[in-house]
Design a protein around this motif. Structure first.
Motif, PDB file in Angstrom:
ATOM      1  N   GLU A  94       0.856  -0.753   0.572  1.00 57.02           N
ATOM      2  CA  GLU A  94      -0.473  -0.258   0.162  1.00 57.02           C
ATOM      3  C   GLU A  94       1.078   1.735  -0.012  1.00 57.02           C
ATOM      4  OE1 GLU A  94      -2.768  -0.491   3.194  1.00 57.02           O
ATOM      5  OE2 GLU A  94      -3.772  -1.766   2.497  1.00 57.02           O
ATOM      6  N   THR A  95       1.808   1.227   0.901  1.00 56.52           N
ATOM      7  CA  THR A  95       2.882   2.224   1.146  1.00 56.52           C
ATOM      8  C   THR A  95       3.340   2.337  -0.536  1.00 56.52           C
ATOM      9  OG1 THR A  95       2.868   2.334   3.664  1.00 56.52           O
ATOM     10  CG2 THR A  95       4.687   3.479   2.015  1.00 56.52           C
ATOM     11  N   TYR A  96       3.953   1.824  -1.082  1.00 53.31           N
ATOM     12  CA  TYR A  96       5.171   1.225  -2.461  1.00 53.31           C
ATOM     13  C   TYR A  96       4.046   2.257  -3.354  1.00 53.31           C
ATOM     14  CZ  TYR A  96       6.626  -0.104  -6.844  1.00 53.31           C
ATOM     15  OH  TYR A  96       6.794  -0.600  -7.612  1.00 53.31           O
ATOM     16  N   ASN A  97       2.199   1.733  -3.658  1.00 47.35           N
ATOM     17  CA  ASN A  97       1.694   2.336  -4.680  1.00 47.35           C
ATOM     18  C   ASN A  97       1.141   3.429  -4.391  1.00 47.35           C
ATOM     19  OD1 ASN A  97       1.138  -0.333  -6.139  1.00 47.35           O
ATOM     20  ND2 ASN A  97      -0.283  -0.763  -4.414  1.00 47.35           N
ATOM     21  N   HIS A  98       1.378   4.083  -3.418  1.00 49.76           N
ATOM     22  CA  HIS A  98       0.514   5.188  -2.846  1.00 49.76           C
ATOM     23  C   HIS A  98       1.971   6.098  -3.202  1.00 49.76           C
ATOM     24  CE1 HIS A  98       0.019   9.375  -0.505  1.00 49.76           C
ATOM     25  NE2 HIS A  98       0.882   9.431  -0.047  1.00 49.76           N
ATOM     26  N   PHE A  99       2.701   5.858  -3.022  1.00 53.16           N
ATOM     27  CA  PHE A  99       4.834   6.597  -3.680  1.00 53.16           C
ATOM     28  C   PHE A  99       4.262   6.607  -5.230  1.00 53.16           C
ATOM     29  CE2 PHE A  99       7.034   5.692   0.202  1.00 53.16           C
ATOM     30  CZ  PHE A  99       6.650   6.639   0.271  1.00 53.16           C
ATOM     31  N   LEU A 100       3.517   5.282  -5.797  1.00 53.00           N
ATOM     32  CA  LEU A 100       3.603   6.093  -7.545  1.00 53.00           C
ATOM     33  C   LEU A 100       2.709   6.463  -8.049  1.00 53.00           C
ATOM     34  CD1 LEU A 100       4.033   1.368  -8.720  1.00 53.00           C
ATOM     35  CD2 LEU A 100       5.908   3.381  -8.738  1.00 53.00           C
ATOM     36  N   ASN A 101       1.801   6.392  -7.049  1.00 51.22           N
ATOM     37  CA  ASN A 101       0.657   7.469  -7.650  1.00 51.22           C
ATOM     38  C   ASN A 101       0.576   8.422  -7.661  1.00 51.22           C
ATOM     39  OD1 ASN A 101      -1.288   5.233  -8.409  1.00 51.22           O
ATOM     40  ND2 ASN A 101      -1.902   4.714  -6.374  1.00 51.22           N
ATOM     41  N   SER A 102       1.346   9.181  -6.530  1.00 46.71           N
ATOM     42  CA  SER A 102       2.157  10.600  -6.066  1.00 46.71           C
ATOM     43  C   SER A 102       3.681  11.124  -6.828  1.00 46.71           C
ATOM     44  CB  SER A 102       3.059  10.385  -4.102  1.00 46.71           C
ATOM     45  OG  SER A 102       1.983  10.312  -3.488  1.00 46.71           O
ATOM     46  N   VAL A 103       3.979  10.559  -7.497  1.00 44.96           N
ATOM     47  CA  VAL A 103       4.215  10.359  -8.009  1.00 44.96           C
ATOM     48  C   VAL A 103       3.873  11.295  -9.596  1.00 44.96           C
ATOM     49  CG1 VAL A 103       6.766  10.377  -9.960  1.00 44.96           C
ATOM     50  CG2 VAL A 103       6.909   9.518  -7.550  1.00 44.96           C
ATOM     51  N   ILE A 104       3.079   9.848 -10.071  1.00 47.99           N
ATOM     52  CA  ILE A 104       2.274  10.142 -11.194  1.00 47.99           C
ATOM     53  C   ILE A 104       1.365  11.076 -11.043  1.00 47.99           C
ATOM     54  CG2 ILE A 104       0.080   9.053 -12.658  1.00 47.99           C
ATOM     55  CD1 ILE A 104       1.619   6.252 -11.814  1.00 47.99           C
ATOM     56  N   ASN A 105       1.249  11.514  -9.480  1.00 40.26           N
ATOM     57  CA  ASN A 105       0.033  12.921  -9.709  1.00 40.26           C
ATOM     58  C   ASN A 105       1.176  14.471  -9.778  1.00 40.26           C
ATOM     59  OD1 ASN A 105      -2.312  12.018  -9.978  1.00 40.26           O
ATOM     60  ND2 ASN A 105      -2.338  11.184  -7.859  1.00 40.26           N
ATOM     61  N   LYS A 106       2.094  14.050  -8.965  1.00 41.43           N
ATOM     62  CA  LYS A 106       2.987  15.359  -9.104  1.00 41.43           C
ATOM     63  C   LYS A 106       3.845  15.403 -10.827  1.00 41.43           C
ATOM     64  CE  LYS A 106       7.799  14.215  -7.662  1.00 41.43           C
ATOM     65  NZ  LYS A 106       8.993  15.016  -7.117  1.00 41.43           N
ATOM     66  N   TRP A 107       3.810  14.931 -11.540  1.00 39.48           N
ATOM     67  CA  TRP A 107       4.647  15.306 -13.051  1.00 39.48           C
ATOM     68  C   TRP A 107       3.206  14.547 -13.922  1.00 39.48           C
ATOM     69  CZ3 TRP A 107       8.711  17.110 -13.168  1.00 39.48           C
ATOM     70  CH2 TRP A 107       9.613  16.421 -12.780  1.00 39.48           C
ATOM     71  N   LEU A 108       2.067  14.066 -14.063  1.00 40.67           N
ATOM     72  CA  LEU A 108       1.087  14.427 -15.316  1.00 40.67           C
ATOM     73  C   LEU A 108      -0.633  14.749 -14.226  1.00 40.67           C
ATOM     74  CD1 LEU A 108       1.879  10.640 -16.158  1.00 40.67           C
ATOM     75  CD2 LEU A 108       2.990  12.968 -16.976  1.00 40.67           C
ATOM     76  N   ALA A 109      -0.683  15.845 -13.858  1.00 40.26           N
ATOM     77  CA  ALA A 109      -1.782  15.901 -13.071  1.00 40.26           C
ATOM     78  C   ALA A 109      -2.531  16.948 -13.614  1.00 40.26           C
ATOM     79  CB  ALA A 109      -1.766  16.239 -11.481  1.00 40.26           C
ATOM     80  N   LEU A 110      -1.786  18.484 -14.103  1.00 40.63           N
ATOM     81  CA  LEU A 110      -1.941  19.148 -15.276  1.00 40.63           C
ATOM     82  C   LEU A 110      -2.071  18.793 -16.525  1.00 40.63           C
ATOM     83  CD1 LEU A 110      -0.509  22.184 -13.096  1.00 40.63           C
ATOM     84  CD2 LEU A 110      -2.674  21.417 -12.554  1.00 40.63           C
ATOM     85  N   THR A 111      -1.316  17.551 -16.944  1.00 41.30           N
ATOM     86  CA  THR A 111      -0.978  17.738 -18.763  1.00 41.30           C
ATOM     87  C   THR A 111      -2.295  16.934 -19.542  1.00 41.30           C
ATOM     88  OG1 THR A 111      -0.871  15.289 -17.814  1.00 41.30           O
ATOM     89  CG2 THR A 111       0.714  16.848 -17.959  1.00 41.30           C
ATOM     90  N   GLY A 112      -3.559  16.975 -18.285  1.00 39.13           N
ATOM     91  CA  GLY A 112      -4.979  16.524 -18.488  1.00 39.13           C
ATOM     92  C   GLY A 112      -4.906  14.625 -19.249  1.00 39.13           C
ATOM     93  N   LEU A 113      -4.053  13.876 -18.418  1.00 39.96           N
ATOM     94  CA  LEU A 113      -3.142  12.647 -19.377  1.00 39.96           C
ATOM     95  C   LEU A 113      -4.588  12.292 -18.186  1.00 39.96           C
ATOM     96  CD1 LEU A 113      -0.246  12.344 -19.894  1.00 39.96           C
ATOM     97  CD2 LEU A 113      -1.828  12.921 -21.962  1.00 39.96           C
ATOM     98  N   LEU A 114      -4.176  12.150 -17.867  1.00 38.78           N
ATOM     99  CA  LEU A 114      -4.612  10.949 -16.269  1.00 38.78           C
ATOM    100  C   LEU A 114      -6.229  11.220 -16.135  1.00 38.78           C
ATOM    101  CD1 LEU A 114      -2.952  12.150 -13.355  1.00 38.78           C
ATOM    102  CD2 LEU A 114      -2.369  10.537 -14.490  1.00 38.78           C
ATOM    103  N   TYR A 115      -7.107   9.934 -15.807  1.00 43.64           N
ATOM    104  CA  TYR A 115      -8.606  10.420 -15.979  1.00 43.64           C
ATOM    105  C   TYR A 115      -8.680  11.271 -14.872  1.00 43.64           C
ATOM    106  CZ  TYR A 115     -13.168   8.279 -14.721  1.00 43.64           C
ATOM    107  OH  TYR A 115     -14.951   8.289 -14.553  1.00 43.64           O
ATOM    108  N   ARG A 116     -10.260  12.255 -15.646  1.00 40.74           N
ATOM    109  CA  ARG A 116     -10.944  13.277 -14.040  1.00 40.74           C
ATOM    110  C   ARG A 116     -11.872  13.063 -13.944  1.00 40.74           C
ATOM    111  NH1 ARG A 116      -8.355  19.043 -16.708  1.00 40.74           N
ATOM    112  NH2 ARG A 116      -8.821  19.461 -14.959  1.00 40.74           N
ATOM    113  N   GLY A 117     -12.934  11.866 -13.947  1.00 40.55           N
ATOM    114  CA  GLY A 117     -13.711  11.388 -13.636  1.00 40.55           C
ATOM    115  C   GLY A 117     -14.126  11.869 -12.210  1.00 40.55           C
ATOM    116  N   VAL A 118     -15.285  11.429 -11.970  1.00 36.87           N
ATOM    117  CA  VAL A 118     -15.858  11.906 -11.086  1.00 36.87           C
ATOM    118  C   VAL A 118     -15.864  10.427 -10.024  1.00 36.87           C
ATOM    119  CG1 VAL A 118     -18.900  11.661  -9.611  1.00 36.87           C
ATOM    120  CG2 VAL A 118     -18.252  12.413 -12.172  1.00 36.87           C
TER     121      VAL A 118
END
Length: 118
Positions: A94-118
């Motif tokens: 769970e900690t590892y997956n949290h770190f993976l998600n944090s890195v992905i969000n840090k770099w890609l959150a503002l690119t429009g590439l991630l799912y932005r659904g409800v």
């Protein structure tokens, strides 16, 4: 094809964790993680710098996780009458997956590439 190459990793990202011999293996894994989270929206002919940087950081994270450098699993330690408590495998994942998600969000959150659904 991976989202970055060793020259980008060393020159632009300034990475030092991965050597040339192991670089491709870990960037392949990192690229697959990014593809999973972006639903394969990144075109190989037009890879944004954010995806390249994300790939570099994820590759290092995966390398560290596989070589157990991201944490020893120790959750608490007591000195008097020496006692150590370790995290369960589930907690480590769970900690590892949290770190993976944090890195992905840090770099890609503002690119429009991630799912932005409800």
């Amino acid at each position: 094809m991976t989202y970055t190459d060793y020259a980008y990793y060393t020159d632009t990202y300034r990475g030092t964790v991965l050597d040339a011999a192991s670089f491709d293996a870990y960037t392949n894994k990192a690229t697959q993680v990014i593809k999973l989270h972006t639903f394969n929206r990144i075109q190989d002919s037009n890879i944004p710098d954010e995806a390249r940087m994300c790939c570099c950081e994820l590759a290092e994270l995966i390398y560290n996780h596989e070589n157990m450098k991201t944490g020893s699993g120790v959750t608490s330690e007591k000195v008097g009458n020496y006692s150590v408590t370790y995290a369960s495998q589930k907690e480590l994942e769970e900690t590892y997956n949290h770190f993976l998600n944090s890195v992905i969000n840090k770099w890609l959150a503002l690119t429009g590439l991630l799912y932005r659904g409800v």
